[in-house]
Design a protein around this motif. Structure first.
Motif, PDB file in Angstrom:
ATOM      1  N   UNK A  92      11.376  -5.503  -6.419  1.00 56.33           N
ATOM      2  CA  UNK A  92      12.271  -6.382  -7.158  1.00 56.33           C
ATOM      3  C   UNK A  92      13.722  -6.249  -6.708  1.00 56.33           C
ATOM      4  N   UNK A  93      14.099  -5.096  -6.146  1.00 56.17           N
ATOM      5  CA  UNK A  93      15.481  -4.915  -5.716  1.00 56.17           C
ATOM      6  C   UNK A  93      15.721  -5.471  -4.318  1.00 56.17           C
ATOM      7  N   UNK A  94      15.158  -4.819  -3.315  1.00 55.73           N
ATOM      8  CA  UNK A  94      15.495  -5.187  -1.940  1.00 55.73           C
ATOM      9  C   UNK A  94      14.843  -6.495  -1.494  1.00 55.73           C
ATOM     10  N   UNK A  95      13.626  -6.761  -1.970  1.00 55.05           N
ATOM     11  CA  UNK A  95      12.952  -7.997  -1.555  1.00 55.05           C
ATOM     12  C   UNK A  95      13.396  -9.193  -2.380  1.00 55.05           C
ATOM     13  N   UNK A  96      13.163  -9.144  -3.691  1.00 56.90           N
ATOM     14  CA  UNK A  96      13.371 -10.349  -4.501  1.00 56.90           C
ATOM     15  C   UNK A  96      14.822 -10.556  -4.941  1.00 56.90           C
ATOM     16  N   UNK A  97      15.545  -9.496  -5.262  1.00 61.31           N
ATOM     17  CA  UNK A  97      16.929  -9.676  -5.695  1.00 61.31           C
ATOM     18  C   UNK A  97      17.850 -10.015  -4.531  1.00 61.31           C
ATOM     19  N   UNK A  98      17.689  -9.287  -3.409  1.00 64.00           N
ATOM     20  CA  UNK A  98      18.638  -9.428  -2.298  1.00 64.00           C
ATOM     21  C   UNK A  98      18.067 -10.154  -1.080  1.00 64.00           C
ATOM     22  N   UNK A  99      16.770 -10.425  -1.074  1.00 65.05           N
ATOM     23  CA  UNK A  99      16.152 -11.091   0.076  1.00 65.05           C
ATOM     24  C   UNK A  99      16.528 -10.378   1.373  1.00 65.05           C
ATOM     25  N   UNK A 100      16.481  -9.049   1.354  1.00 66.94           N
ATOM     26  CA  UNK A 100      16.902  -8.248   2.503  1.00 66.94           C
ATOM     27  C   UNK A 100      15.838  -8.186   3.593  1.00 66.94           C
ATOM     28  N   UNK A 101      14.627  -8.587   3.265  1.00 68.65           N
ATOM     29  CA  UNK A 101      13.557  -8.676   4.252  1.00 68.65           C
ATOM     30  C   UNK A 101      12.509  -9.650   3.740  1.00 68.65           C
ATOM     31  N   UNK A 102      11.542  -9.966   4.574  1.00 68.27           N
ATOM     32  CA  UNK A 102      10.470 -10.878   4.197  1.00 68.27           C
ATOM     33  C   UNK A 102       9.163 -10.111   4.078  1.00 68.27           C
ATOM     34  N   UNK A 103       8.334 -10.488   3.119  1.00 63.76           N
ATOM     35  CA  UNK A 103       7.063  -9.809   2.895  1.00 63.76           C
ATOM     36  C   UNK A 103       5.934 -10.832   2.817  1.00 63.76           C
ATOM     37  N   UNK A 104       4.819 -10.511   3.448  1.00 62.80           N
ATOM     38  CA  UNK A 104       3.652 -11.392   3.390  1.00 62.80           C
ATOM     39  C   UNK A 104       2.949 -11.235   2.047  1.00 62.80           C
ATOM     40  N   UNK A 105       2.037 -12.147   1.773  1.00 58.29           N
ATOM     41  CA  UNK A 105       1.398 -12.228   0.465  1.00 58.29           C
ATOM     42  C   UNK A 105       0.765 -10.912   0.008  1.00 58.29           C
ATOM     43  N   UNK A 106      -0.024 -10.214   0.821  1.00 57.11           N
ATOM     44  CA  UNK A 106      -0.624  -8.955   0.323  1.00 57.11           C
ATOM     45  C   UNK A 106       0.418  -7.940  -0.126  1.00 57.11           C
ATOM     46  N   UNK A 107       1.513  -7.819   0.606  1.00 51.81           N
ATOM     47  CA  UNK A 107       2.562  -6.871   0.223  1.00 51.81           C
ATOM     48  C   UNK A 107       3.263  -7.335  -1.044  1.00 51.81           C
ATOM     49  N   UNK A 108       3.499  -8.621  -1.175  1.00 53.80           N
ATOM     50  CA  UNK A 108       4.155  -9.131  -2.394  1.00 53.80           C
ATOM     51  C   UNK A 108       3.276  -8.904  -3.612  1.00 53.80           C
ATOM     52  N   UNK A 109       1.972  -9.043  -3.456  1.00 51.33           N
ATOM     53  CA  UNK A 109       1.058  -8.799  -4.571  1.00 51.33           C
ATOM     54  C   UNK A 109       1.101  -7.329  -4.979  1.00 51.33           C
ATOM     55  N   UNK A 110       1.078  -6.439  -3.983  1.00 51.63           N
ATOM     56  CA  UNK A 110       1.162  -4.999  -4.285  1.00 51.63           C
ATOM     57  C   UNK A 110       2.466  -4.668  -4.998  1.00 51.63           C
ATOM     58  N   UNK A 111       3.583  -5.192  -4.500  1.00 55.36           N
ATOM     59  CA  UNK A 111       4.883  -4.879  -5.091  1.00 55.36           C
ATOM     60  C   UNK A 111       5.016  -5.471  -6.489  1.00 55.36           C
ATOM     61  N   UNK A 112       4.396  -6.632  -6.726  1.00 56.76           N
ATOM     62  CA  UNK A 112       4.416  -7.219  -8.070  1.00 56.76           C
ATOM     63  C   UNK A 112       3.625  -6.355  -9.044  1.00 56.76           C
ATOM     64  N   UNK A 113       2.470  -5.841  -8.591  1.00 56.00           N
ATOM     65  CA  UNK A 113       1.677  -4.951  -9.439  1.00 56.00           C
ATOM     66  C   UNK A 113       2.439  -3.658  -9.709  1.00 56.00           C
ATOM     67  N   UNK A 114       3.106  -3.134  -8.669  1.00 56.15           N
ATOM     68  CA  UNK A 114       3.902  -1.920  -8.847  1.00 56.15           C
ATOM     69  C   UNK A 114       5.070  -2.158  -9.783  1.00 56.15           C
ATOM     70  N   UNK A 300       5.628  -1.021   6.599  1.00 52.69           N
ATOM     71  CA  UNK A 300       5.070  -2.343   6.359  1.00 52.69           C
ATOM     72  C   UNK A 300       5.370  -3.284   7.529  1.00 52.69           C
ATOM     73  N   UNK A 301       6.544  -3.144   8.119  1.00 57.07           N
ATOM     74  CA  UNK A 301       6.859  -3.943   9.313  1.00 57.07           C
ATOM     75  C   UNK A 301       5.927  -3.582  10.459  1.00 57.07           C
ATOM     76  N   UNK A 302       5.661  -2.300  10.650  1.00 54.90           N
ATOM     77  CA  UNK A 302       4.767  -1.843  11.709  1.00 54.90           C
ATOM     78  C   UNK A 302       3.348  -2.375  11.507  1.00 54.90           C
ATOM     79  N   UNK A 303       2.937  -2.486  10.233  1.00 58.04           N
ATOM     80  CA  UNK A 303       1.608  -3.006   9.911  1.00 58.04           C
ATOM     81  C   UNK A 303       1.556  -4.533   9.938  1.00 58.04           C
ATOM     82  N   UNK A 304       2.696  -5.167  10.122  1.00 59.49           N
ATOM     83  CA  UNK A 304       2.742  -6.619  10.167  1.00 59.49           C
ATOM     84  C   UNK A 304       2.814  -7.295   8.813  1.00 59.49           C
ATOM     85  N   UNK A 305       3.103  -6.525   7.766  1.00 57.87           N
ATOM     86  CA  UNK A 305       3.170  -7.085   6.415  1.00 57.87           C
ATOM     87  C   UNK A 305       4.595  -7.426   5.992  1.00 57.87           C
TER      88      UNK A 305
END
Length: 329
Positions: A92-114, A300-305
């Protein structure tokens, strides 16, 4: 940070009906001032005071259960803490609040659950309040204005109705990108269910099912104690990291570099840097130093997510240090 948090799901404000995406409008108690104008009176939200008092009392009680619990329960509780923290820091901080990087759907689902495990408000509300915090930092429009003291910035802001300026100035910001993400919309729609499942049921059932821990110990250690500690760690970014530490990047603002907070909040304590360069995905100049969240995003970048990490150039950092820093680094 922090969204975060810095944010909380414990607000006792009535929502004003509005269009989707405009639920940041809240009613506030108003009384006429000497000139006949309306002003916000920040009444105490007693429900939140009682709830937080009971939660922290439960956490203190949980400490006495630690010697009685299975060692695997200690490890599991810490794993849940790390997942909780990532839901705030990387999610919620670095991804969604600041859009500091991009995340694919599986990672976004994990972060939403977290993030649901973190129970600090849903992604939309946390990100909304955090953007307001950055835009109007340490003014009356800041939800947890540190100029009102350590206690208010830490937890007291959750005990009071929002200042009128938070509501009014928050309306001027654009949050349409959040509502364009189906993961954000889904989590918001089913937030209460997801919180019960992720914050309380799963952390409690895993130790009981897999290694025979008592439900009592599981609940108090993996849910109550873990949740309370994670809240206070997140709140320290709003309080301690705005008051204690050096300011090597911008001495004109209050946020500080606080390594104690950075250690506890897995990388979110380099706050002078973050408020100076809020777009940077690492929230710090030194990348991996005391910054497990940066390690996670890099993995996550190394894994392509994940991809598109925004980073401040060394030249920009050095120039800013020379121009506005306090010469402490």
């Amino acid at each position: 940070m922090v969204s975060v948090p810095n944010g909380s799901a414990l607000q006792n404000l009535k929502r004003v009906p509005g269009e989707p995406g405009e639920d940041h409008k809240y009613e506030a108690a108003e009384v006429p001032d000497a000139n006949g104008k309306d002003k916000c009176t920040q009444n105490i939200v007693w429900r939140n005071v009682v709830w937080m008092s009971l939660l922290h009392a439960g956490a203190v009680y949980s400490l006495f259960l630690i010697p009685k619990a299975h060692p695997f329960t200690w490890i599991w509780s810490y794993v849940c803490f790390l997942v909780t923290a990532l839901g705030v820091t990387a999610g919620v901080h670095r991804l969604w609040s600041h859009r500091a990087y991009k995340a694919k759907l599986p990672l976004r689902i994990f972060l939403a659950a977290a993030n649901s495990m973190a129970f600090q408000n849903d992604i939309y509300e946390w990100s909304r309040d955090h953007r307001v915090h950055h835009k109007y930092s340490e003014t009356d429009a800041d939800p947890h204005n540190a100029k009102r003291g350590f206690f208010f910035a830490h937890v007291g802001w959750l005990f009071m109705r929002k200042h009128h300026d938070v509501i009014e100035k928050g309306k001027r910001l654009d949050f349409s990108d959040l509502l364009a993400d189906p993961v954000v919309v889904f989590q918001r729609k089913y937030y209460k269910i997801s919180v019960v499942l992720m914050c309380f049921i799963i952390p409690t059932l895993v130790p009981w099912y897999f290694w025979g821990e008592t439900l009592w110990n599981s609940y108090f250690l993996s849910s109550i104690l873990r949740y309370t500690v994670s809240l206070n760690v997140a709140w320290l970014v709003n309080s301690a990291a705005h008051m204690y530490g050096n300011r090597p990047y911008d001495r004109t603002i209050s946020p500080r570099e606080n390594r104690f907070v950075a250690f506890g909040a897995i990388g979110e304590g380099f706050h002078n840097f973050h408020h100076t360069f809020p777009f940077d995905y690492s929230t710090s100049e030194f990348g991996l130093r005391l910054n497990p969240t940066t390690c996670f995003i890099d993995l996550m970048c190394w894994l392509g997510l994940a991809s598109g990490c925004k980073k401040t150039s060394p030249e920009m950092i050095q120039a800013r240090k020379l121009r506005t820093g306090d010469s402490s680094a």
